[in-house]
Design a protein around this motif. Structure first.
Motif, PDB file in Angstrom:
ATOM      1  N   VAL A  42     -32.650 -52.559   2.635  1.00 27.06           N
ATOM      2  CA  VAL A  42     -33.564 -51.475   3.019  1.00 27.06           C
ATOM      3  C   VAL A  42     -33.762 -51.463   4.531  1.00 27.06           C
ATOM      4  O   VAL A  42     -33.729 -50.403   5.169  1.00 27.06           O
ATOM      5  N   LYS A  43     -33.907 -52.634   5.133  1.00 20.96           N
ATOM      6  CA  LYS A  43     -34.053 -52.715   6.592  1.00 20.96           C
ATOM      7  C   LYS A  43     -32.810 -52.175   7.296  1.00 20.96           C
ATOM      8  O   LYS A  43     -32.903 -51.443   8.287  1.00 20.96           O
ATOM      9  N   ALA A  44     -31.632 -52.537   6.788  1.00 18.79           N
ATOM     10  CA  ALA A  44     -30.379 -52.043   7.382  1.00 18.79           C
ATOM     11  C   ALA A  44     -30.295 -50.525   7.285  1.00 18.79           C
ATOM     12  O   ALA A  44     -29.858 -49.859   8.225  1.00 18.79           O
ATOM     13  N   ARG A  95     -27.892 -40.446   5.058  1.00 17.74           N
ATOM     14  CA  ARG A  95     -28.631 -40.315   3.787  1.00 17.74           C
ATOM     15  C   ARG A  95     -29.894 -41.162   3.770  1.00 17.74           C
ATOM     16  O   ARG A  95     -30.470 -41.406   2.720  1.00 17.74           O
ATOM     17  N   LYS A  96     -30.329 -41.616   4.918  1.00 22.25           N
ATOM     18  CA  LYS A  96     -31.455 -42.543   5.030  1.00 22.25           C
ATOM     19  C   LYS A  96     -32.696 -42.048   4.277  1.00 22.25           C
ATOM     20  O   LYS A  96     -33.233 -42.737   3.420  1.00 22.25           O
ATOM     21  N   GLU A  97     -33.162 -40.853   4.615  1.00 24.57           N
ATOM     22  CA  GLU A  97     -34.381 -40.320   4.001  1.00 24.57           C
ATOM     23  C   GLU A  97     -34.212 -40.156   2.496  1.00 24.57           C
ATOM     24  O   GLU A  97     -35.110 -40.459   1.718  1.00 24.57           O
ATOM     25  N   ILE A 119     -35.848 -42.150  -2.876  1.00 22.52           N
ATOM     26  CA  ILE A 119     -35.535 -42.581  -4.253  1.00 22.52           C
ATOM     27  C   ILE A 119     -36.098 -43.977  -4.499  1.00 22.52           C
ATOM     28  O   ILE A 119     -36.724 -44.232  -5.530  1.00 22.52           O
ATOM     29  N   PHE A 120     -35.906 -44.903  -3.557  1.00 23.75           N
ATOM     30  CA  PHE A 120     -36.425 -46.266  -3.719  1.00 23.75           C
ATOM     31  C   PHE A 120     -37.952 -46.267  -3.810  1.00 23.75           C
ATOM     32  O   PHE A 120     -38.538 -47.040  -4.560  1.00 23.75           O
ATOM     33  N   LYS A 121     -38.615 -45.388  -3.035  1.00 19.72           N
ATOM     34  CA  LYS A 121     -40.084 -45.292  -3.089  1.00 19.72           C
ATOM     35  C   LYS A 121     -40.561 -44.769  -4.435  1.00 19.72           C
ATOM     36  O   LYS A 121     -41.518 -45.283  -5.014  1.00 19.72           O
ATOM     37  N   LYS A 122     -39.912 -43.733  -4.939  1.00 12.81           N
ATOM     38  CA  LYS A 122     -40.294 -43.169  -6.240  1.00 12.81           C
ATOM     39  C   LYS A 122     -40.149 -44.200  -7.344  1.00 12.81           C
ATOM     40  O   LYS A 122     -40.991 -44.279  -8.242  1.00 12.81           O
ATOM     41  N   TYR A 162     -40.475 -50.449  -1.909  1.00 10.49           N
ATOM     42  CA  TYR A 162     -39.209 -49.884  -2.358  1.00 10.49           C
ATOM     43  C   TYR A 162     -38.660 -50.670  -3.542  1.00 10.49           C
ATOM     44  O   TYR A 162     -38.604 -51.891  -3.504  1.00 10.49           O
ATOM     45  N   GLN A 163     -38.257 -49.965  -4.590  1.00  5.00           N
ATOM     46  CA  GLN A 163     -37.601 -50.586  -5.742  1.00  5.00           C
ATOM     47  C   GLN A 163     -36.110 -50.409  -5.547  1.00  5.00           C
ATOM     48  O   GLN A 163     -35.593 -49.315  -5.681  1.00  5.00           O
TER      49      GLN A 163
END
Length: 108
Positions: free
Chosen positions: A10-12, A21-23, A28-31, A42-43
């Motif tokens: 996630v940091k990378a 495609r960062k955002e 998606i990880f936040k949802k 983030y999942q």
């Protein structure tokens, strides 16, 4: 292992200015994190797993190849080593984002 790798990946993603495609990915990880009571930001990894015993060289190679082919099967790249977040780059003797990510090397 999963906590360390998910934070590093996630940091990378967050710090890579060339990641187009960062955002999209971070959203998606936040949802997914909102669906879990034990994840705060983030999942990245799934909580379930299916452990497989790596009992021979062919089985180890098969599983590494399977992981490397996932971005190809998803249509993200044509060759596994072209996926920037894959250790397939290291196995192809190319520089990846992280140094020397070789889990297993068969000799002979």
């Amino acid at each position: 292992m999963k906590r360390f790798t998910s934070k590093a990946i996630v940091k990378a993603i967050q710090e890579n200015p060339r990641e187009s495609r960062k955002e999209f990915m971070l959203e998606i990880f936040k949802k997914e994190a909102l669906k879990s009571s034990n994840v705060s930001n983030y999942q990245f990894w799934r909580h379930d797993n299916n452990p497989i015993e790596l009992w021979s060289t062919p089985v180890i190679k098969q599983k590494i190849d399977y992981v490397h082919q996932n971005p190809v099967e998803a249509g993200l790249v044509y060759k596994a080593e072209n996926y920037v977040y894959s250790s397939a780059r290291d196995y192809a003797d190319e520089a990846g984002l992280l140094s020397d990510i070789i889990v297993f090397r068969s000799f002979g």
